[in-house]
Design an enzyme around this catalytic site. Structure first.
Site, PDB file in Angstrom:
ATOM      1  N   ASN A  56      26.223  82.603  80.539  1.00  0.00           N
ATOM      2  CA  ASN A  56      25.328  81.494  80.872  1.00  0.00           C
ATOM      3  C   ASN A  56      25.279  80.422  79.793  1.00  0.00           C
ATOM      4  OD1 ASN A  56      22.781  80.186  82.071  1.00  0.00           O
ATOM      5  ND2 ASN A  56      22.038  80.921  80.085  1.00  0.00           N
ATOM      6  N   SER A 116      28.793  74.128  86.697  1.00  0.00           N
ATOM      7  CA  SER A 116      27.989  72.947  87.014  1.00  0.00           C
ATOM      8  C   SER A 116      28.725  72.104  88.043  1.00  0.00           C
ATOM      9  CB  SER A 116      27.756  72.123  85.744  1.00  0.00           C
ATOM     10  OG  SER A 116      27.280  70.838  86.045  1.00  0.00           O
ATOM     11  N   TYR A 151      32.094  68.197  78.409  1.00  0.00           N
ATOM     12  CA  TYR A 151      31.323  69.149  79.206  1.00  0.00           C
ATOM     13  C   TYR A 151      31.935  69.308  80.599  1.00  0.00           C
ATOM     14  CZ  TYR A 151      27.400  71.201  81.772  1.00  0.00           C
ATOM     15  OH  TYR A 151      26.618  72.012  82.563  1.00  0.00           O
ATOM     16  N   SER A 162      35.248  71.146  80.423  1.00  0.00           N
ATOM     17  CA  SER A 162      35.101  72.568  80.117  1.00  0.00           C
ATOM     18  C   SER A 162      34.607  73.349  81.329  1.00  0.00           C
ATOM     19  CB  SER A 162      34.152  72.771  78.936  1.00  0.00           C
ATOM     20  OG  SER A 162      32.822  72.413  79.260  1.00  0.00           O
ATOM     21  N   LYS A 163      33.746  72.737  82.147  1.00  0.00           N
ATOM     22  CA  LYS A 163      33.231  73.436  83.323  1.00  0.00           C
ATOM     23  C   LYS A 163      34.300  73.538  84.417  1.00  0.00           C
ATOM     24  CE  LYS A 163      29.205  74.557  81.853  1.00  0.00           C
ATOM     25  NZ  LYS A 163      28.903  75.995  81.616  1.00  0.00           N
TER      26      LYS A 163
END
Length: 261
Positions: free
Chosen positions: A89, A142, A155, A158-159
């Protein structure tokens, strides 16, 4: 309590989603190993949730350190032999222009958001295999994995990568009976790490088709389903739990004017 005595590791457990996940599974009877970068915040979560110290493990983990991650894995091995569930998480959301971003910041985003899920999934899966457990791994992603946001490119990237990694693990672990899935939680204001203005929150809520922020049982409920026997034939899936926020651009219809008389 469908997860009675199941063992579960949660990274980023002191954050808003991590603490919600911990609270949900504690009520369902799971034994928890809570991981975050600071022990004091983990102790506060455990105290707030009134977790039994005899059945709860806490580990201050630096997710950019191999030694620290392997200490977490070894703790789980010594105490439980293996986890039944791993939830990766923890994540870092930064706002940098690519032209201005330091290489060290780039490396930390990818270290926590991508490399750590790889290392922990691999090592915890090895424990599951050695102990004969048909466990579940959940990676938290996400809607940004599909929609590039200016000044948060690392971000978003990476997701996207962690979702592809999850599908790779799902393929390679399937013959061991270990399932790997992804949950994309929705917008949840209230993080102490990333404080948001009231104006920003109001604008975000306008763009969510179902008209509200994520609540404490939304993402955890989806995780519980994917880890349950009801989802025993699901692996490599990505489940968005965001009120429709990641579907596309949305403009809430204006309220119809009141009729006179």
């Amino acid at each position: 309590m469908q997860f009675q005595d199941k063992t579960m590791v949660i990274t980023g457990a002191a954050g808003i989603f991590g603490s919600w996940i911990a609270a949900y599974f504690a009520k369902e009877g799971a034994r928890l190993c809570l991981s975050d970068i600071r022990m004091d915040t983990l102790e506060k979560v455990a105290a707030d949730l009134d977790l039994d110290p005899k059945t709860t493990l806490l580990h201050a983990t630096e997710l950019t350190s191999d030694d620290s991650m392997l200490e977490l894995v070894d703790l789980v091995r010594r105490e439980w032999q293996a986890p039944d569930i791993l939830v990766n998480n923890a994540g870092i959301y930064t706002r940098f222009s690519l032209l201005d971003m330091a290489l060290s910041d780039w490396d930390r985003v990818f270290g926590v958001n991508l490399r750590a899920p790889f290392v922990l999934s691999r090592e915890m899966a090895k424990l599951m295999i050695a102990d004969g457990r048909k466990g579940s791994i959940i990676n938290i992603s996400s809607g940004a994995s599909r929609k590039m946001n200016q000044n948060s490119v690392p971000y978003c990237t990476s997701k996207t990568a962690v979702e592809r990694l999850s599908k790779g693990f799902a393929m390679e672990l399937a013959h061991h009976g270990i399932r790997v899935n992804v949950v994309e939680p929705g917008f949840a204001p209230g993080s102490e790490v990333s404080a948001l203005s009231e104006e920003y929150v109001a604008n975000m809520l306008k763009n969510i088709p179902l008209g509200r922020a994520s609540g404490p049982e939304d993402a955890p409920g989806a995780i519980a389903y994917l880890c349950s026997e009801q989802a025993g034939f699901i692996t490599g899936a990505v489940l968005s739990v965001d009120g429709g926020n990641s579907i596309g651009n949305y403009k809430r219809p204006e309220a119809a004017p009141a009729k006179a008389g």
